[in-house]
Structures are given as C-alpha cells and as structure tokens.
Design an enzyme around this catalytic site. Structure first.
Site, PDB file in Angstrom:
ATOM      1  N   SER A  10       1.161  -1.264   0.164  1.00 22.86           N
ATOM      2  CA  SER A  10      -0.031  -0.008   0.364  1.00 22.86           C
ATOM      3  C   SER A  10       0.969   0.673  -0.043  1.00 22.86           C
ATOM      4  O   SER A  10       1.727   1.685   0.601  1.00 22.86           O
ATOM      5  CB  SER A  10      -1.339   0.039   1.166  1.00 22.86           C
ATOM      6  OG  SER A  10      -1.112   1.341   1.451  1.00 22.86           O
ATOM      7  N   HIS A  35      -0.453  -0.807  -4.892  1.00 19.17           N
ATOM      8  CA  HIS A  35      -2.052  -0.826  -4.410  1.00 19.17           C
ATOM      9  C   HIS A  35      -1.781   1.510  -3.889  1.00 19.17           C
ATOM     10  O   HIS A  35      -1.451   1.447  -3.002  1.00 19.17           O
ATOM     11  CB  HIS A  35      -2.551  -1.806  -3.013  1.00 19.17           C
ATOM     12  CG  HIS A  35      -3.659  -0.851  -2.492  1.00 19.17           C
ATOM     13  ND1 HIS A  35      -5.100  -1.708  -2.985  1.00 19.17           N
ATOM     14  CD2 HIS A  35      -4.377  -0.532  -1.776  1.00 19.17           C
ATOM     15  CE1 HIS A  35      -5.967  -1.500  -2.673  1.00 19.17           C
ATOM     16  NE2 HIS A  35      -5.715  -0.670  -1.396  1.00 19.17           N
ATOM     17  N   ASP A  37      -3.978   3.564  -2.700  1.00 17.35           N
ATOM     18  CA  ASP A  37      -5.154   5.076  -1.600  1.00 17.35           C
ATOM     19  C   ASP A  37      -5.696   5.340  -1.922  1.00 17.35           C
ATOM     20  O   ASP A  37      -5.457   6.821  -1.268  1.00 17.35           O
ATOM     21  CB  ASP A  37      -5.169   4.484  -0.542  1.00 17.35           C
ATOM     22  CG  ASP A  37      -4.535   2.319   0.246  1.00 17.35           C
ATOM     23  OD1 ASP A  37      -6.118   1.850   0.339  1.00 17.35           O
ATOM     24  OD2 ASP A  37      -4.050   2.585   1.247  1.00 17.35           O
ATOM     25  N   MET A  39      -8.964   8.716  -1.011  1.00 15.43           N
ATOM     26  CA  MET A  39      -9.826   8.703   0.125  1.00 15.43           C
ATOM     27  C   MET A  39      -9.781  10.343  -0.459  1.00 15.43           C
ATOM     28  O   MET A  39      -9.071  11.012  -0.598  1.00 15.43           O
ATOM     29  CB  MET A  39      -9.008   9.129   0.950  1.00 15.43           C
ATOM     30  CG  MET A  39      -8.422   7.459   1.636  1.00 15.43           C
ATOM     31  SD  MET A  39      -7.508   7.438   3.194  1.00 15.43           S
ATOM     32  CE  MET A  39      -6.997   5.721   3.017  1.00 15.43           C
ATOM     33  N   HIS A  68      -7.591   1.634  -5.385  1.00 15.45           N
ATOM     34  CA  HIS A  68      -8.985   1.832  -4.718  1.00 15.45           C
ATOM     35  C   HIS A  68      -9.555   2.967  -4.125  1.00 15.45           C
ATOM     36  O   HIS A  68      -8.679   3.632  -3.255  1.00 15.45           O
ATOM     37  CB  HIS A  68      -8.038   1.443  -3.642  1.00 15.45           C
ATOM     38  CG  HIS A  68      -9.908   0.829  -2.341  1.00 15.45           C
ATOM     39  ND1 HIS A  68      -9.069   0.107  -0.492  1.00 15.45           N
ATOM     40  CD2 HIS A  68     -11.022   0.974  -1.743  1.00 15.45           C
ATOM     41  CE1 HIS A  68      -9.723   0.306   0.110  1.00 15.45           C
ATOM     42  NE2 HIS A  68     -11.104   0.797  -0.655  1.00 15.45           N
ATOM     43  N   MET A  70     -11.672   5.189  -2.373  1.00 20.22           N
ATOM     44  CA  MET A  70     -12.773   5.246  -1.163  1.00 20.22           C
ATOM     45  C   MET A  70     -13.423   6.643  -1.077  1.00 20.22           C
ATOM     46  O   MET A  70     -12.342   7.583  -0.306  1.00 20.22           O
ATOM     47  CB  MET A  70     -11.882   5.152   0.237  1.00 20.22           C
ATOM     48  CG  MET A  70     -11.565   3.780   0.353  1.00 20.22           C
ATOM     49  SD  MET A  70      -9.716   3.576   1.705  1.00 20.22           S
ATOM     50  CE  MET A  70      -8.771   3.526   0.602  1.00 20.22           C
ATOM     51  N   MET A 139     -12.183  -5.814   3.394  1.00 16.16           N
ATOM     52  CA  MET A 139     -11.696  -4.274   4.391  1.00 16.16           C
ATOM     53  C   MET A 139     -11.345  -5.187   5.381  1.00 16.16           C
ATOM     54  O   MET A 139     -12.887  -6.154   6.015  1.00 16.16           O
ATOM     55  CB  MET A 139     -12.600  -3.032   4.425  1.00 16.16           C
ATOM     56  CG  MET A 139     -12.787  -2.378   3.186  1.00 16.16           C
ATOM     57  SD  MET A 139     -10.548  -1.736   2.703  1.00 16.16           S
ATOM     58  CE  MET A 139     -10.314  -0.926   3.971  1.00 16.16           C
ATOM     59  N   GLY A 147      -2.243   1.307   9.029  1.00 17.55           N
ATOM     60  CA  GLY A 147      -1.622   1.364  10.706  1.00 17.55           C
ATOM     61  C   GLY A 147      -2.591   1.138  11.667  1.00 17.55           C
ATOM     62  O   GLY A 147      -2.238   0.701  12.540  1.00 17.55           O
ATOM     63  N   ASP A 178      -7.200  -6.331   2.289  1.00 18.88           N
ATOM     64  CA  ASP A 178      -7.163  -4.632   2.713  1.00 18.88           C
ATOM     65  C   ASP A 178      -6.451  -4.266   4.615  1.00 18.88           C
ATOM     66  O   ASP A 178      -8.004  -4.330   4.804  1.00 18.88           O
ATOM     67  CB  ASP A 178      -7.470  -3.659   1.994  1.00 18.88           C
ATOM     68  CG  ASP A 178      -6.744  -1.946   1.655  1.00 18.88           C
ATOM     69  OD1 ASP A 178      -5.039  -1.958   2.706  1.00 18.88           O
ATOM     70  OD2 ASP A 178      -6.728  -0.957   1.670  1.00 18.88           O
ATOM     71  N   GLY A 179      -5.690  -3.902   5.341  1.00 18.78           N
ATOM     72  CA  GLY A 179      -5.851  -4.083   6.484  1.00 18.78           C
ATOM     73  C   GLY A 179      -5.565  -4.688   7.263  1.00 18.78           C
ATOM     74  O   GLY A 179      -6.338  -5.383   7.711  1.00 18.78           O
ATOM     75  N   GLY A 180      -4.106  -4.126   8.389  1.00 16.91           N
ATOM     76  CA  GLY A 180      -4.060  -4.696   9.117  1.00 16.91           C
ATOM     77  C   GLY A 180      -3.111  -5.646   8.785  1.00 16.91           C
ATOM     78  O   GLY A 180      -2.937  -7.103   9.378  1.00 16.91           O
ATOM     79  N   SER A 201       2.248  -0.587   6.374  1.00 18.37           N
ATOM     80  CA  SER A 201       2.894  -0.855   7.279  1.00 18.37           C
ATOM     81  C   SER A 201       3.803  -1.914   7.182  1.00 18.37           C
ATOM     82  O   SER A 201       4.435  -2.206   7.955  1.00 18.37           O
ATOM     83  CB  SER A 201       2.218  -0.323   8.714  1.00 18.37           C
ATOM     84  OG  SER A 201       1.389  -0.925   9.439  1.00 18.37           O
TER      85      SER A 201
END
Length: 221
Positions: A10, A35, A37, A39, A68, A70, A139, A147, A178-180, A201
């Site tokens: 990301s 990727h 992001d 926003m 992506h 958003m 997600m 993060g 996507d996420g964590g 991250s």
C-alpha cells in the site's frame, strides 16, 4: 487448488517525498502490484491522492496499479484514473447507488473491476455483484487510515466468500484483503481464501525487501 498469491504494497505507507525510490524498492522486492489508496475526505475521514499521482507513477513502473477508490460518486472519476494509468479500479458498494453500472463502466475501459465491502457490510452485496467483478476487496479495517489493527471477523467472511465463488463456478475471481495485514496473520488470511494481499506498514516499516521475502515465506510455509 490455491490461487497464486499476489502481494501489493500500500503506497499510503510509502515516503511521499521519495515515491520513485520506494517504487523501485518495491520492484526490487518482487511485488506483484502497487495498491493506491484514494480517499476524498468525504466517504472516509482522510484525504490522500488523486489521478495526478497515479499519472506520475505510471511512467516509472510496469507494475500494475491497483486503485482503491474510497470516494463518493466514484463514477465521476473513473475515467480520470483510467487515463492516469490504473490497471485495477475498485469501488465501495456503500459509495454508489448503481453498482452494476459502475462496474460496467470500469470494465468498458478494458481494465479490472472490483467491488469493496467494509467490515460490517453484508456479504450478500458481494454475492450479487460477483459475476460482474474481476476481484472483490474485503476490508479488514474500517477505511480511512493506515496502520489500523486487523479485524479478525474478516477470516470467516473471507471463507464464506471463497466458498460461494468456488461453488458457483467463479473460482477465477480474486479476493483482495486490505487492512492490518502483517507477517503474523498473513498465513491465516491466505488460508481463508484471499489471494491479493495489501499491506502498508507491515511491509514499509523496516526493510521492505526483507519484509516482502519474509511475507512470501510465511505464505508458502
């Protein structure tokens, strides 16, 4: 048979003052796509980048760009991202009133179209949209910031979606997460059926090349 697993750093976690350097490092690490992001500060509580940055990245890499969106009213901006060089575009089912029309618009440009579901959005949306998608992004955090901690209910949701796709003759459709995503949970995620792995991250903190290698090793262990 398990699908090929693709790793997508990301770029939200990259150094924006040295994006070209970080893209080169991603290439050196052997990642599969980048990727992006996007926003808008409206659909999600943050503002990141738009087509201008995608356009700047396109000439410096042959890696596919996975955008992506958003954002609210994504239909208004899809052509701009296509012209900027996007290879994949995904839109949130919560952000458009006519998802089929939006997916058809993306596919009309001969690029890959995906729909995105937030953690609490019912899977029925993905079931109904799947035949119009090349990939589905689930997600595993609430969108808006990098993060965040992984929401473990993703795993059951992902298993249910993969089973649905396999049973209904749509095994070719990719499932993106996507996420964590970190080295310590990526094996569980892949075992649940995801094969497009977005990590910010989890890859950019520390040595990116080593982190990509270690994540692949964990996936294949």
């Amino acid at each position: 048979m398990r699908k090929e697993v693709l790793i997508a750093p990301s770029m939200l976690s990259a150094d924006f003052a040295n994006l070209e350097r970080d893209v080169r490092t991603c290439e050196l690490a052997g990642v599969d796509l980048l990727h992006i992001d996007v926003m808008d500060g409206h659909f999600v509580p943050n503002i990141t980048i738009g087509p201008l940055v995608v356009n700047a990245l396109r000439p410096i890499t042959k890696l596919p760009l996975d955008c992506h969106l958003m954002i609210s009213n994504p239909d208004q901006y899809i052509e701009s991202f296509v012209k900027a060089g996007a290879d994949y575009i995904s839109v949130h089912v919560e952000a458009t009133n006519h998802l089929h029309r939006t997916l058809a618009l993306i596919k009309s440009f001969n690029i890959k179209a995906g729909c995105v579901l937030n953690p609490i959005t019912p899977l029925n949306y993905a079931f109904d949209a799947a035949e119009y998608c090349d990939f589905i992004l689930l997600m595993s955090v609430n969108p808006g910031f990098g993060g965040q901690s992984f929401i473990s209910s993703f795993l059951k949701k992902c298993e249910q979606l993969r089973n649905f796709l396999d049973i209904n003759g749509m095994s070719h459709i990719d499932i993106e997460v996507d996420g964590g995503v970190k080295q310590d949970n990526v094996k569980q995620i892949v075992n649940a059926g995801a094969n497009m792995i977005v990590s910010g991250s989890g890859l950019f903190n520390g040595d990116l090349v080593s982190n990509v290698i270690n994540m692949r090793n964990e996936i294949n262990s």
